[in-house]
Write an enzyme that holds these catalytic residues in place. Structure first.
Site, PDB file in Angstrom:
ATOM      1  N   ARG A 121       0.808  -1.224   0.000  1.00 18.01           N
ATOM      2  CA  ARG A 121       0.000   0.000   0.000  1.00 18.01           C
ATOM      3  C   ARG A 121       0.838   1.270   0.000  1.00 18.01           C
ATOM      4  NH1 ARG A 121      -4.487  -2.201   4.275  1.00 18.01           N
ATOM      5  NH2 ARG A 121      -5.521  -3.636   2.826  1.00 18.01           N
ATOM      6  N   LYS A 143       3.597  10.664 -12.475  1.00 17.61           N
ATOM      7  CA  LYS A 143       2.715   9.783 -13.247  1.00 17.61           C
ATOM      8  C   LYS A 143       3.394   8.428 -13.400  1.00 17.61           C
ATOM      9  CE  LYS A 143      -0.156  12.848 -16.038  1.00 17.61           C
ATOM     10  NZ  LYS A 143      -0.565  13.190 -17.418  1.00 17.61           N
ATOM     11  N   GLU A 185      10.414  15.894 -26.540  1.00 13.65           N
ATOM     12  CA  GLU A 185       9.804  16.391 -25.306  1.00 13.65           C
ATOM     13  C   GLU A 185      10.418  17.721 -24.882  1.00 13.65           C
ATOM     14  OE1 GLU A 185       7.245  15.221 -23.795  1.00 13.65           O
ATOM     15  OE2 GLU A 185       7.044  13.090 -24.250  1.00 13.65           O
ATOM     16  N   LYS A 227       8.375  21.789 -16.405  1.00  7.23           N
ATOM     17  CA  LYS A 227       7.467  20.739 -15.936  1.00  7.23           C
ATOM     18  C   LYS A 227       7.168  20.890 -14.453  1.00  7.23           C
ATOM     19  CE  LYS A 227       6.012  16.042 -16.226  1.00  7.23           C
ATOM     20  NZ  LYS A 227       6.152  14.728 -16.854  1.00  7.23           N
ATOM     21  N   GLU A 237      -4.005  16.922 -12.584  1.00  9.77           N
ATOM     22  CA  GLU A 237      -4.785  17.302 -13.765  1.00  9.77           C
ATOM     23  C   GLU A 237      -6.234  17.621 -13.428  1.00  9.77           C
ATOM     24  OE1 GLU A 237      -4.408  14.524 -16.977  1.00  9.77           O
ATOM     25  OE2 GLU A 237      -2.322  15.024 -17.349  1.00  9.77           O
ATOM     26  N   ARG A 242      -2.117  21.000 -16.176  1.00  8.24           N
ATOM     27  CA  ARG A 242      -1.168  19.930 -16.436  1.00  8.24           C
ATOM     28  C   ARG A 242      -1.463  19.226 -17.756  1.00  8.24           C
ATOM     29  NH1 ARG A 242       1.550  15.445 -12.367  1.00  8.24           N
ATOM     30  NH2 ARG A 242       2.718  14.410 -14.019  1.00  8.24           N
ATOM     31  N   ASN A 246       0.380  17.230 -22.323  1.00 13.31           N
ATOM     32  CA  ASN A 246       0.001  16.152 -23.232  1.00 13.31           C
ATOM     33  C   ASN A 246      -0.019  16.587 -24.691  1.00 13.31           C
ATOM     34  OD1 ASN A 246      -0.433  14.098 -21.238  1.00 13.31           O
ATOM     35  ND2 ASN A 246      -2.350  15.117 -20.692  1.00 13.31           N
ATOM     36  N   HIS A 249       0.248  14.086 -27.537  1.00 13.96           N
ATOM     37  CA  HIS A 249       0.082  12.731 -27.011  1.00 13.96           C
ATOM     38  C   HIS A 249      -1.219  12.058 -27.458  1.00 13.96           C
ATOM     39  CE1 HIS A 249       3.486  13.960 -24.639  1.00 13.96           C
ATOM     40  NE2 HIS A 249       3.539  12.800 -24.018  1.00 13.96           N
ATOM     41  N   HIS A 253      -0.341   8.735 -29.094  1.00 18.10           N
ATOM     42  CA  HIS A 253      -0.691   7.419 -28.549  1.00 18.10           C
ATOM     43  C   HIS A 253      -1.431   6.569 -29.581  1.00 18.10           C
ATOM     44  CE1 HIS A 253      -0.376   8.659 -24.016  1.00 18.10           C
ATOM     45  NE2 HIS A 253       0.801   8.485 -24.594  1.00 18.10           N
ATOM     46  N   HIS A 267       8.210   6.276 -28.190  1.00 20.10           N
ATOM     47  CA  HIS A 267       7.227   7.210 -27.648  1.00 20.10           C
ATOM     48  C   HIS A 267       7.533   8.645 -28.063  1.00 20.10           C
ATOM     49  CE1 HIS A 267       4.399   9.136 -24.975  1.00 20.10           C
ATOM     50  NE2 HIS A 267       5.377   9.779 -24.378  1.00 20.10           N
TER      51      HIS A 267
END
Length: 372
Positions: A121, A143, A185, A227, A237, A242, A246, A249, A253, A267
């Protein structure tokens, strides 16, 4: 050395950027060890090229370490590998006070952070990114995720690292293609809200790829600061700030899905092509000039990145690519937000894009060519 703080209210942490840091890493890691031991997660490439020397430095500082080696590439970010990793951590008696080390690129950081979030946890972890893409993007912001059959990064959580350690010198061992993928990036931060930095990227492109230490340090530091600022303003987000990160993206993606989330299209390469598509679609809508779209494509092309669907090796029609997009994490109320632009440095989130129009636009892009 540069230090950038991610100023989160309940979990601020520092990003250290220094050439040669990896060979002094024990001094940074010692405060985070439990009984002088670390559990390290890496991939087959980094374990071969970087880990042996780092292990020796840790040993000289009386720090023991065990390593779990993932297969290199997106295949390492799967349910199967997550199960193996969490079992390994438990077999090595991981405790919640331990700090797991992610030593590698974005794949290693993503799955390590997710494993740290779920095992017992919640355990702490440390990011030591070894690719440009991980240094300027994925190691910062918390993330974490794995891929699933439905798409990329759809199973994950927000889990911030305790510290991020960046050594620009490790980029010397990166293949040119990997370095270019990370540079996409870097350029992204200019396209989002910093025209001056985009100008810098154009001017310093050759120096960066020639290995100029000052250019590389500046690119990393400026990107990390950008960032950190955005993450501190909107960690999870919730406000839309934020989401600007993306850019490229949503399109990207879908391109990755069509190429099987494989080394056929890295990527960062997908993000590069995705950013060009976002600017070309914005131009089609009359939001930004064709000159800005072409300027974006030219910089990324000059960096050695794909800027058309043909460059990216994508064969799916527009309808199929839009279908891939429907699994996007930003979907809300059946609508898919898109990052579009009113110009370089003027990215914004649009929530009223017609997906049929996007599909038609993508169909037309199959015949598009780039002329430098």
């Amino acid at each position: 050395m540069s230090v950038v703080t991610v100023d989160l209210a309940d979990h601020p942490y520092d990003i250290h950027i220094e050439a040669g840091l990896l060979w002094n890493v024990a001094n940074f890691l010692s405060p985070y060890s439990r009984s002088g031991r670390f559990l390290v997660i890496s991939d087959a490439n980094v374990a071969h090229h970087i880990w042996p020397a780092m292990r020796n430095h840790l040993s000289q500082a009386d720090l023991a370490a065990e390593i779990f080696i993932l297969p290199a590439g997106e295949i390492g970010k799967s349910w199967a590998e997550l199960e193996k990793l969490t079992d390994w951590l438990l077999e090595h008696h991981i405790e919640r006070s331990d700090h797991i080390i992610a030593l590698g690129g974005g794949v290693v950081g993503d799955i390590t952070g997710f494993a740290a979030h779920i095992v017992k946890r919640g355990c702490s972890f440390i990011q030591i990114p070894t690719t440009l893409l991980a240094q300027v993007d994925s190691s910062v912001g918390g993330k974490t995720a794995i891929n699933s059959r439905a798409g990329k990064n759809l199973v994950g959580a927000f889990h911030q690292p305790a510290i991020v350690l960046i050594d620009p010198d490790v980029l010397e061992s990166l293949p040119r293609r990997q370095l270019a993928a990370g540079f996409a990036e870097v350029v992204k931060y200019g396209l989002i809200d910093d025209l001056d930095f985009f100008d810098w990227c154009e001017t310093n492109l050759d120096a960066f790829f020639a290995g100029d230490a000052a250019a590389r340090h500046y690119a990393i530091e400026h990107s990390v600061k950008a960032k950190a600022r955005i993450v501190a303003a909107d960690e999870k987000e919730l406000t839309g700030t934020r989401a600007l990160l993306n850019l490229g993206h949503t399109f990207g993606h879908a391109l990755e899905a069509d190429t099987g989330f494989s080394d056929r299209l890295f990527h960062g390469e997908a993000v590069a092509a995705g950013m060009v598509l976002a600017f070309r679609y914005s131009s089609k809508l009359g939001l930004c000039s064709a000159d800005d779209a072409n300027r974006t494509a030219k910089l990324l092309h000059n960096a050695g990145l794909p800027v058309t669907l043909a460059d990216a090796g994508v064969g799916a029609d527009g309808a199929k690519l839009v279908d891939y997009m429907m699994h996007d994490k930003k979907m809300a109320g059946g609508k898919l937000p898109f990052l579009l632009a009113r110009g370089i440095g003027k990215t914004f989130l649009s929530k009223d894009v017609d997906l049929a129009d996007v599909a038609a636009f993508l169909d037309a892009q199959h015949s598009a060519e780039f002329a430098a």
